[in-house]
Design a protein around this motif. Structure first.
Motif, PDB file in Angstrom:
ATOM      1  N   VAL A  63       0.856  -1.181   0.000  1.00  0.00           N
ATOM      2  CA  VAL A  63       0.000   0.000   0.000  1.00  0.00           C
ATOM      3  C   VAL A  63       0.898   1.239   0.000  1.00  0.00           C
ATOM      4  CG1 VAL A  63      -1.901  -1.137   1.200  1.00  0.00           C
ATOM      5  CG2 VAL A  63      -0.184   0.081   2.519  1.00  0.00           C
ATOM      6  N   GLU A  64       0.348   2.348  -0.438  1.00  0.00           N
ATOM      7  CA  GLU A  64       1.103   3.588  -0.423  1.00  0.00           C
ATOM      8  C   GLU A  64       1.228   4.065   1.023  1.00  0.00           C
ATOM      9  OE1 GLU A  64       0.860   8.044  -2.327  1.00  0.00           O
ATOM     10  OE2 GLU A  64      -0.233   6.414  -3.284  1.00  0.00           O
ATOM     11  N   GLU A  70      -7.303   5.747   4.925  1.00  0.00           N
ATOM     12  CA  GLU A  70      -7.928   4.848   3.955  1.00  0.00           C
ATOM     13  C   GLU A  70      -6.893   4.021   3.198  1.00  0.00           C
ATOM     14  OE1 GLU A  70      -8.844   8.125   4.317  1.00  0.00           O
ATOM     15  OE2 GLU A  70     -10.658   7.573   5.413  1.00  0.00           O
ATOM     16  N   ALA A  71      -5.729   4.613   2.921  1.00  0.00           N
ATOM     17  CA  ALA A  71      -4.671   3.876   2.225  1.00  0.00           C
ATOM     18  C   ALA A  71      -4.219   2.679   3.053  1.00  0.00           C
ATOM     19  CB  ALA A  71      -3.486   4.788   1.930  1.00  0.00           C
ATOM     20  N   TYR A  72      -4.173   2.852   4.377  1.00  0.00           N
ATOM     21  CA  TYR A  72      -3.762   1.745   5.237  1.00  0.00           C
ATOM     22  C   TYR A  72      -4.834   0.666   5.354  1.00  0.00           C
ATOM     23  CZ  TYR A  72       0.412   4.261   6.607  1.00  0.00           C
ATOM     24  OH  TYR A  72       1.616   4.898   6.591  1.00  0.00           O
ATOM     25  N   GLU A  74      -6.575  -0.320   2.789  1.00  0.00           N
ATOM     26  CA  GLU A  74      -6.609  -1.039   1.516  1.00  0.00           C
ATOM     27  C   GLU A  74      -5.937  -2.405   1.663  1.00  0.00           C
ATOM     28  OE1 GLU A  74      -4.748   1.273  -1.520  1.00  0.00           O
ATOM     29  OE2 GLU A  74      -6.127   2.952  -1.261  1.00  0.00           O
ATOM     30  N   LYS A  75      -6.387  -3.325   0.865  1.00  0.00           N
ATOM     31  CA  LYS A  75      -5.767  -4.655   0.781  1.00  0.00           C
ATOM     32  C   LYS A  75      -5.595  -5.301   2.159  1.00  0.00           C
ATOM     33  CE  LYS A  75      -3.240  -3.018  -3.218  1.00  0.00           C
ATOM     34  NZ  LYS A  75      -1.934  -2.752  -3.795  1.00  0.00           N
ATOM     35  N   ASN A  99       4.517  -2.678   4.982  1.00  0.00           N
ATOM     36  CA  ASN A  99       3.403  -1.751   4.802  1.00  0.00           C
ATOM     37  C   ASN A  99       3.216  -0.814   5.993  1.00  0.00           C
ATOM     38  OD1 ASN A  99       2.465  -2.424   2.184  1.00  0.00           O
ATOM     39  ND2 ASN A  99       1.513  -4.270   2.993  1.00  0.00           N
TER      40      ASN A  99
END
Length: 109
Positions: A63-64, A70-72, A74-75, A99
């Motif tokens: 992840v970015e 929200e980025a954290y 993800e996936k 990550n």
């Protein structure tokens, strides 16, 4: 498994053998099976006491880092160098080093 109180080797558990695997931590499930971090394959392994692979949890994914909450999120089923897993309160807590996050995975009864 070594019992430090009695100074006795109680049991040997054979982990899956593969030259491309590096295991960095393990912990016991409530039923006596094991959760093992497979760092180089970016996943967790659920292993029976006899060494049988019961389940593979997760896969490789990045992840970015450092953008938004929200980025954290993800996936949630993907890891990038999971280095430690611990079981407590019917959850698996996973330190996902690459990550920069922790996963909290409920254990199904």
């Amino acid at each position: 498994l070594y019992d430090y109180k009695t100074m006795y080797l109680k049991e040997i558990v054979q982990l899956p053998q593969n030259a491309n695997r590096f295991y960095s931590s393990f912990d016991l499930y409530p039923d006596g099976s094991w959760i093992v971090t497979d760092v180089t394959q970016h996943r967790l392994l659920h292993i029976a006491r006899n060494g049988e692979l019961l389940e593979t949890i997760g896969s490789k994914g990045q992840v970015e880092i450092g953008t938004t909450k929200e980025a954290y999120l993800e996936k949630p089923d993907q890891f990038y160098f999971p280095i430690r897993a611990k079981i407590a309160n019917n959850h698996i807590y996973v330190s996902d080093f690459g990550n920069c996050r922790y996963h909290v995975i409920p254990i199904e009864p």
